[in-house]
Design a protein around this motif. Structure first.
Motif, PDB file in Angstrom:
ATOM      1  N   LEU A 118       0.820  -1.158   0.033  1.00  0.00           N
ATOM      2  CA  LEU A 118       0.036  -0.236  -0.094  1.00  0.00           C
ATOM      3  C   LEU A 118       1.128   1.320   0.008  1.00  0.00           C
ATOM      4  O   LEU A 118       1.743   1.331   0.939  1.00  0.00           O
ATOM      5  CB  LEU A 118      -0.464   0.117   1.093  1.00  0.00           C
ATOM      6  CG  LEU A 118      -2.461   1.111   1.381  1.00  0.00           C
ATOM      7  CD1 LEU A 118      -2.756   0.679   0.007  1.00  0.00           C
ATOM      8  CD2 LEU A 118      -2.405   1.162   2.961  1.00  0.00           C
ATOM      9  N   ARG A 119       0.649   1.653  -0.241  1.00  0.00           N
ATOM     10  CA  ARG A 119       1.460   3.579  -1.484  1.00  0.00           C
ATOM     11  C   ARG A 119       0.790   4.247  -1.378  1.00  0.00           C
ATOM     12  O   ARG A 119      -0.253   4.444  -1.978  1.00  0.00           O
ATOM     13  CB  ARG A 119       2.658   2.757  -1.919  1.00  0.00           C
ATOM     14  CG  ARG A 119       3.256   1.673  -2.009  1.00  0.00           C
ATOM     15  CD  ARG A 119       4.004   2.238  -1.326  1.00  0.00           C
ATOM     16  NE  ARG A 119       5.279   1.126  -1.061  1.00  0.00           N
ATOM     17  CZ  ARG A 119       5.501  -0.413  -0.682  1.00  0.00           C
ATOM     18  NH1 ARG A 119       4.160  -0.497   0.236  1.00  0.00           N
ATOM     19  NH2 ARG A 119       6.723  -1.144  -0.272  1.00  0.00           N
ATOM     20  N   GLN A 120       1.050   5.641  -1.049  1.00  0.00           N
ATOM     21  CA  GLN A 120       0.812   7.182  -1.703  1.00  0.00           C
ATOM     22  C   GLN A 120       1.895   7.932  -1.560  1.00  0.00           C
ATOM     23  O   GLN A 120       2.808   8.082  -0.395  1.00  0.00           O
ATOM     24  CB  GLN A 120      -0.503   6.998  -0.251  1.00  0.00           C
ATOM     25  CG  GLN A 120      -1.051   8.750  -0.388  1.00  0.00           C
ATOM     26  CD  GLN A 120      -2.057   8.960   0.101  1.00  0.00           C
ATOM     27  OE1 GLN A 120      -1.736   9.157   2.020  1.00  0.00           O
ATOM     28  NE2 GLN A 120      -3.330   9.898   0.031  1.00  0.00           N
ATOM     29  N   HIS A 121       1.688   8.733  -2.501  1.00  0.00           N
ATOM     30  CA  HIS A 121       3.285   9.448  -2.759  1.00  0.00           C
ATOM     31  C   HIS A 121       2.140  10.442  -2.506  1.00  0.00           C
ATOM     32  O   HIS A 121       2.499  11.772  -3.371  1.00  0.00           O
ATOM     33  CB  HIS A 121       3.179   9.253  -4.123  1.00  0.00           C
ATOM     34  CG  HIS A 121       3.353   7.773  -4.652  1.00  0.00           C
ATOM     35  ND1 HIS A 121       5.595   7.754  -4.374  1.00  0.00           N
ATOM     36  CD2 HIS A 121       2.829   7.160  -5.923  1.00  0.00           C
ATOM     37  CE1 HIS A 121       4.443   5.965  -4.733  1.00  0.00           C
ATOM     38  NE2 HIS A 121       3.896   5.576  -5.465  1.00  0.00           N
ATOM     39  N   VAL A 122       2.859  11.195  -1.570  1.00  0.00           N
ATOM     40  CA  VAL A 122       2.026  12.393  -0.711  1.00  0.00           C
ATOM     41  C   VAL A 122       3.633  12.696   0.392  1.00  0.00           C
ATOM     42  O   VAL A 122       4.407  11.670   0.665  1.00  0.00           O
ATOM     43  CB  VAL A 122       1.421  12.508   0.210  1.00  0.00           C
ATOM     44  CG1 VAL A 122       0.073  12.071  -0.952  1.00  0.00           C
ATOM     45  CG2 VAL A 122       0.971  11.282   1.400  1.00  0.00           C
ATOM     46  N   THR A 123       3.781  14.279   1.062  1.00  0.00           N
ATOM     47  CA  THR A 123       4.666  14.786   1.997  1.00  0.00           C
ATOM     48  C   THR A 123       4.459  14.278   3.594  1.00  0.00           C
ATOM     49  O   THR A 123       4.799  14.727   4.866  1.00  0.00           O
ATOM     50  CB  THR A 123       4.854  16.228   1.833  1.00  0.00           C
ATOM     51  OG1 THR A 123       4.010  16.617   2.117  1.00  0.00           O
ATOM     52  CG2 THR A 123       5.690  16.191   0.162  1.00  0.00           C
ATOM     53  N   HIS A 124       3.567  13.257   4.158  1.00  0.00           N
ATOM     54  CA  HIS A 124       2.905  13.322   5.334  1.00  0.00           C
ATOM     55  C   HIS A 124       1.810  11.907   5.174  1.00  0.00           C
ATOM     56  O   HIS A 124       1.692  11.086   4.627  1.00  0.00           O
ATOM     57  CB  HIS A 124       1.706  14.506   5.940  1.00  0.00           C
ATOM     58  CG  HIS A 124       0.100  14.773   4.773  1.00  0.00           C
ATOM     59  ND1 HIS A 124      -0.730  14.111   4.748  1.00  0.00           N
ATOM     60  CD2 HIS A 124       0.133  15.281   3.905  1.00  0.00           C
ATOM     61  CE1 HIS A 124      -1.564  13.464   3.890  1.00  0.00           C
ATOM     62  NE2 HIS A 124      -0.939  14.310   3.312  1.00  0.00           N
ATOM     63  N   LYS A 125       2.312  11.143   6.363  1.00  0.00           N
ATOM     64  CA  LYS A 125       1.263  10.569   6.387  1.00  0.00           C
ATOM     65  C   LYS A 125       0.271  10.275   7.226  1.00  0.00           C
ATOM     66  O   LYS A 125      -0.675   9.012   8.341  1.00  0.00           O
ATOM     67  CB  LYS A 125       2.205   9.671   8.481  1.00  0.00           C
ATOM     68  CG  LYS A 125       3.758   9.105   7.268  1.00  0.00           C
ATOM     69  CD  LYS A 125       3.672   7.940   6.767  1.00  0.00           C
ATOM     70  CE  LYS A 125       4.887   7.259   6.585  1.00  0.00           C
ATOM     71  NZ  LYS A 125       4.771   5.974   5.773  1.00  0.00           N
TER      72      LYS A 125
END
Length: 545
Positions: free
Chosen positions: A160-167
């Motif tokens: 599972l991935r999300q290419h953003v700068t935060h969690k």
């Protein structure tokens, strides 16, 4: 009257063939006490039963191959035990309950009350005399056996991935997973840069987890398989399956510019809009008109776009004036009257006293903002944004607003509360057994690791603040009462009451106590029968065999 009794009663009554007591006629010609002595209605019921229990995952085996969770002396465990008793289909179960046993004795005891009609008379077995004993045998389940034999053994992996700068998205997703128990079949969980890897013992469990993710976040995925072994004699193939899942890089409070076709499909919304909610669909709101629309995950992935600005780029504005205005759309468009359109006069907090530049903008936060408040927002007039959709909108003569307010800011008030020692009266649970991936274990330097840890802590704090500010988001997660924080707050209550006269922090959002759940909810069935009626309602409709 006496003559009537003398002539009528002897004709209706009979004497018991054993003890001679006068009884109503029945096929056995015996009273109930003599029937109880002659007939044992429990003779066909098995009194000792062996059940299997896995020490690793604390689950019981429901034959043939299902393992179920059950707390000690819970209603679920009692139902499981009663179903294992053979012979109960020939009698009527009246009451059931646990008898206390030593936790380490590996024995469970239940006391049962049953009824049965014998020769036309209803017999009820004495409560204490009928006890069923369950011998708990330790048997390791398949998942624990595989995990102990080889901790790295897995059949399917969901990356599972999300290419953003935060969690923040993963913190929110973690709470959804815990609330719905979607991690119960996970063999292992690893934190990876920009995402998390979930490992499962079967492909079916991974597919079920993917279905859950698609129901809560805008997701797309692809899958592949790799041959591990092949038996030529039986034509058996062993594969490892990998699911690469990507969450849309659009998060709550992001500012986006919709492509022309997407904006047209949403009724000419925007094009510069604010993301107000993210579930399986993305809710977009135009802060200038308060029009809202939902963008389904399939629509987004057919024409994906990136946010113009995200929450970390928001700056602080001071509200100088805020006047409500009448919306030309009547307050509808999917926001249900949660917002109010207003015209706000704002200035950057960093510019006050320097250049005193003032801007006027429309905002959907008219119900929250008043003169003197601070708000977080985006300054498009000074932002360096490169976006093709925005360039096309500017070429078409669609000028975006210079200032977009996102939310009311409570940073200073929260800072004063933290300095005074106030703590949140609630807490969240976290996933257990999460391991650090290979990228997180070394090779990056202590300074970079410390910076990422600080960023993750800031993201977690912002996520907690979002739960306090957004009741709709809070309703989808499980928030628990923090007993330690409540005790600490009670200890400093006199000092807090003295300080509250000078502080104006009453409008800082929080979570009401009635929305909090108890950390440990144990349902006990005691000897006083406090929950016997609820249990019998479940047992009465159960087919026993």
């Amino acid at each position: 009257m006496g003559s009537f009794a003398a002539t009528f009663l002897p004709a209706q009554l009979r004497s018991c063939c054993l003890c001679g007591v006068s009884i109503l006629p029945n096929a056995a010609s015996m009273c109930v006490n003599c029937l109880q002595g002659q007939e044992d209605i429990t003779r066909d019921i098995k009194k000792q039963i062996h059940i299997s229990w896995c020490k690793g995952c604390q689950r019981y085996l429901q034959p043939p191959n299902h393992w179920m969770h059950a707390e000690p002396e819970s209603r679920e465990l009692l139902t499981f035990c009663i179903k294992r008793v053979t012979g109960l289909n020939k009698v009527k179960l009246v009451d059931a309950g646990f008898i206390w046993t030593e936790p380490h004795s590996m024995r469970l005891k239940t006391k049962l009350t049953i009824q049965k009609e014998v020769h036309g008379a209803i017999l009820q077995q004495v409560l204490v005399a009928f006890v069923v004993e369950y011998v708990v045998e330790r048997h390791m389940c398949t998942a624990c056996n595989r995990q102990n034999a080889n901790p790295n053994s897995w059949i399917a992996c969901v990356q599972l991935r999300q290419h953003v700068t935060h969690k923040r998205t993963f913190f929110y997703l973690e709470q959804l997973i815990l609330k719905h128990g979607a991690d119960e079949n996970c063999v292992n969980i690893k934190n990876i840069h920009n995402g998390v890897d979930f490992y499962f013992g079967s492909r079916a469990h991974a597919c079920k987890f993917i279905d859950f993710l698609q129901s809560v976040v805008p997701l797309r995925y692809r899958h592949d398989k790799q041959l591990v072994s092949h038996t030529i004699h039986t034509s058996e193939y062993n594969y490892k399956y990998t699911f690469s899942a990507e969450i849309a890089p659009i998060c709550k409070d992001d500012l986006v510019c919709l492509p022309a076709k997407t904006a047209l499909g949403l009724g000419n919304l925007g094009p510069v809009v604010l993301v107000t909610r993210v579930t399986s669909a993305i809710t977009l709101t135009d802060p200038q008109t308060m029009r809202s629309a939902s963008l389904e995950a399939g629509q987004y992935w057919r024409a994906p776009f990136r946010p113009l600005m995200h929450a970390r780029q928001a700056v602080e504005f001071v509200v100088l004036d805020c006047e409500p205005v009448q919306s030309s759309h009547g307050g509808g468009y999917n926001h249900g009257g949660r917002w109010q359109l207003a015209e706000a006069t704002v200035a950057k907090a960093a510019d006050l006293g320097a250049n005193d530049k003032v801007s006027i903008t429309r905002t959907h936060l008219g119900h929250l903002l008043k003169a003197g408040d601070t708000a977080a927002g985006y300054d498009l007039s000074s932002a360096n944004v490169a976006d093709d959709a925005l360039d096309r909108a500017l070429a078409a003569g669609l000028a975006p607003p210079e200032i977009v307010l996102v939310r009311k800011s409570y940073e200073e008030k929260r800072r004063r509360r933290a300095a005074a020692g106030a703590r949140r009266a609630w807490k969240l649970k976290r996933l257990d057994g999460v391991e650090a991936g290979e990228e997180d274990e070394g090779g990056r330097g202590a300074r970079r690791a410390a910076a990422e840890a600080d960023a993750a802590a800031a993201d977690m704090e912002r996520f907690l603040e979002e739960l306090e500010e957004d009741p709709d988001m809070r309703s989808r997660v499980a928030v628990y009462r923090d007993a330690e924080a409540a005790a600490a707050t009670a200890a400093r209550a006199p000092a807090a009451a003295a300080d509250s006269e000078d502080e104006e922090d009453d409008d800082v959002p929080g979570i009401p106590l009635e929305e909090l759940l108890e950390d440990l909810v144990a349902m006990q069935i005691g000897e006083d029968g406090t929950q016997g009626d609820e249990l019998l309602d479940d047992i009465s409709g159960m087919q026993l065999g």
